[in-house]
Design a protein around this motif. Structure first.
Motif, short mmCIF file in Angstrom:
data_model
loop_
_atom_site.label_atom_id
_atom_site.label_comp_id
_atom_site.label_asym_id
_atom_site.label_seq_id
_atom_site.Cartn_x
_atom_site.Cartn_y
_atom_site.Cartn_z
N GLN A 145 0.82 -1.21 0.00
CA GLN A 145 0.00 0.00 0.00
C GLN A 145 0.86 1.27 0.00
OE1 GLN A 145 -2.07 -1.06 3.67
NE2 GLN A 145 -3.96 -1.49 2.52
N LEU A 146 2.17 1.08 -0.11
CA LEU A 146 3.11 2.19 -0.07
C LEU A 146 3.87 2.31 -1.38
CD1 LEU A 146 4.66 1.46 3.45
CD2 LEU A 146 2.94 3.20 2.92
N SER A 147 4.29 3.52 -1.71
CA SER A 147 5.12 3.74 -2.89
C SER A 147 6.53 3.20 -2.62
CB SER A 147 5.20 5.23 -3.21
OG SER A 147 5.94 5.91 -2.20
N GLY A 148 7.34 3.12 -3.67
CA GLY A 148 8.71 2.66 -3.51
C GLY A 148 9.49 3.53 -2.54
N GLY A 149 9.31 4.83 -2.65
CA GLY A 149 10.01 5.74 -1.75
C GLY A 149 9.56 5.58 -0.31
N GLN A 150 8.26 5.37 -0.13
CA GLN A 150 7.75 5.17 1.23
C GLN A 150 8.26 3.85 1.81
OE1 GLN A 150 3.58 5.56 0.31
NE2 GLN A 150 3.50 7.70 0.97
N ARG A 151 8.32 2.82 0.98
CA ARG A 151 8.86 1.54 1.46
C ARG A 151 10.32 1.67 1.87
NH1 ARG A 151 7.23 -2.38 -3.28
NH2 ARG A 151 6.43 -0.47 -4.23
N GLY A 174 18.52 2.08 -5.81
CA GLY A 174 18.56 1.36 -7.08
C GLY A 174 17.20 1.11 -7.70
N ASN A 175 16.16 1.00 -6.87
CA ASN A 175 14.81 0.72 -7.39
C ASN A 175 13.91 1.95 -7.41
OD1 ASN A 175 15.21 -2.00 -7.90
ND2 ASN A 175 14.65 -2.63 -5.83
N LEU A 176 14.50 3.14 -7.25
CA LEU A 176 13.71 4.36 -7.11
C LEU A 176 13.92 5.30 -8.29
CD1 LEU A 176 14.49 5.06 -3.35
CD2 LEU A 176 12.59 3.74 -4.30
N ASP A 177 12.87 6.09 -8.60
CA ASP A 177 13.02 7.08 -9.68
C ASP A 177 13.87 8.25 -9.18
OD1 ASP A 177 11.35 8.96 -8.27
OD2 ASP A 177 9.58 7.97 -9.08
N SER A 178 14.20 9.16 -10.10
CA SER A 178 15.17 10.21 -9.76
C SER A 178 14.64 11.16 -8.69
CB SER A 178 15.55 10.99 -11.02
OG SER A 178 14.40 11.54 -11.63
N ALA A 179 13.35 11.49 -8.74
CA ALA A 179 12.79 12.41 -7.75
C ALA A 179 12.80 11.78 -6.36
CB ALA A 179 11.37 12.82 -8.14
N THR A 180 12.41 10.49 -6.30
CA THR A 180 12.39 9.79 -5.02
C THR A 180 13.81 9.59 -4.50
OG1 THR A 180 10.39 8.65 -5.74
CG2 THR A 180 11.50 7.77 -3.81
N THR A 181 14.73 9.32 -5.41
CA THR A 181 16.14 9.20 -5.03
C THR A 181 16.63 10.47 -4.36
OG1 THR A 181 16.70 7.57 -6.73
CG2 THR A 181 18.49 8.96 -5.94
N ALA A 182 16.28 11.61 -4.93
CA ALA A 182 16.68 12.89 -4.35
C ALA A 182 16.12 13.06 -2.94
CB ALA A 182 16.24 14.04 -5.25
N ASP A 183 14.88 12.62 -2.74
CA ASP A 183 14.25 12.70 -1.41
C ASP A 183 15.00 11.83 -0.40
OD1 ASP A 183 12.33 14.44 -2.32
OD2 ASP A 183 10.78 12.90 -2.57
N ILE A 184 15.36 10.62 -0.81
CA ILE A 184 16.05 9.70 0.09
C ILE A 184 17.45 10.23 0.43
CG2 ILE A 184 17.04 7.37 0.33
CD1 ILE A 184 13.98 7.50 0.65
N MET A 185 18.15 10.78 -0.57
CA MET A 185 19.47 11.32 -0.30
C MET A 185 19.39 12.53 0.61
SD MET A 185 21.24 9.05 -1.69
CE MET A 185 22.85 9.75 -1.27
N ALA A 186 18.33 13.33 0.48
CA ALA A 186 18.12 14.47 1.39
C ALA A 186 17.88 13.96 2.82
CB ALA A 186 16.95 15.32 0.91
N LEU A 187 17.15 12.85 2.94
CA LEU A 187 16.93 12.25 4.26
C LEU A 187 18.26 11.78 4.86
CD1 LEU A 187 15.19 11.12 6.55
CD2 LEU A 187 14.71 9.13 5.11
N PHE A 188 19.12 11.19 4.04
CA PHE A 188 20.44 10.77 4.52
C PHE A 188 21.23 11.98 5.02
CE2 PHE A 188 20.55 6.75 1.68
CZ PHE A 188 19.94 6.02 2.67
N ASP A 189 21.13 13.11 4.31
CA ASP A 189 21.80 14.33 4.76
C ASP A 189 21.29 14.75 6.14
OD1 ASP A 189 23.53 14.67 2.66
OD2 ASP A 189 22.33 16.18 1.62
N ASP A 190 19.98 14.65 6.34
CA ASP A 190 19.40 15.00 7.64
C ASP A 190 19.96 14.11 8.73
OD1 ASP A 190 17.84 17.00 6.49
OD2 ASP A 190 16.03 15.73 6.36
N LEU A 191 20.06 12.81 8.45
CA LEU A 191 20.57 11.86 9.44
C LEU A 191 22.05 12.16 9.75
CD1 LEU A 191 18.95 8.57 8.09
CD2 LEU A 191 18.20 9.95 10.04
#
Length: 236
Positions: A145-151, A174-191
């Motif tokens: 029920q979740l998107s790839g980025g949410q998963r 590796g399994n994410l589109d470019s926009a979602t990839t950017a979101d995940i990398m921004a989350l890593f920066d926050d961490l």
């Protein structure tokens, strides 16, 4: 060893296949301090996956020594290794590795079962971890029920819930589109700003360049180790 969170000296890994011996790692020397983001990059067969397995205490080297948070990993028995994986290392995988019939909250709570924590405490910590990755409103959703980025955010929350010394991410976008990839990398920066140590294993140069330090592997050896001074995430 107190200066480094991870320290490798002369790490080698050999696999015997029939009459042939494969030298997957050939004398790796590395020291990684706390609160650094490091990308291991290389083509298939370069040794980065083998190195990740050793860093994650999933495999033992054929030669050399590995210290994790001041402990010589070679001195640990299988039970101690399992405990070290559970307490010191948060794993994030390309394929998410979520339990399909469990909610986001249940997935994140799962690693804490082995800590002997009471259910109420496991749930409290899991809720905090999901809130940390922006999924306060998705806790009861199943993975499908979740998107790839949410998963992937659920997977990151699961990695964070045990308050590990290090996050070890294998091709996390590796399994994410470019926009979602950017979101995940921004989350890593926050961490990283919050003091987390992060190791990414990737074959994608643009993902590697997002990290403070880039270690390139080829034929089981470190061929370059670049600290990118201009990319420094200020602590919060």
């Amino acid at each position: 060893m107190s200066q480094s969170l991870l320290k490798l000296e002369g790490i080698e890994k050999r696999f015997v296949m029939g009459e042939e011996t494969i030298h997957a790692l050939r004398g790796i020397d590395l020291s990684i301090p706390r609160n650094q983001s490091v990308a291991f990059i290389g083509t298939s067969g370069s040794g980065k996956s083998t190195l990740m397995n050793i860093l994650g205490c999933l495999d033992r080297p054929s030669a050399g020594r590995y210290w994790l948070n001041g402990r010589d990993v070679a001195t640990l028995d299988e039970s101690e290794l399992a405990d070290t994986r559970n307490r010191e290392i948060g794993f994030i995988f390309q394929s998410f590795n979520l339990l399909p019939r469990a909610s986001a909250l249940q997935n994140v709570m799962h690693p804490l079962i082995y800590r002997g924590l009471r259910p109420a405490e496991r749930q409290r910590r899991a809720r905090e971890a999901l809130a940390r990755v922006g999924l306060e409103n998705r806790m009861d959703h199943l993975p499908n029920q979740l998107s790839g980025g949410q998963r992937q955010r659920v997977a990151i929350a699961r990695a964070l819930v045990g308050q590990p010394s290090i996050l070890l991410a294998d091709e996390p976008t590796g399994n994410l589109d470019s926009a979602t990839t950017a979101d995940i990398m921004a989350l890593f920066d926050d961490l990283l700003r919050e003091g987390q140590t992060l190791i990414l294993v990737t074959h994608e140069p643009d993902i590697a360049e997002h990290c403070q330090r880039v270690v390139r592997l080829s034929d089981g050896q470190v061929v370059s180790d670049t600290l990118r001074e201009e990319h420094h995430v200020q602590p919060a």
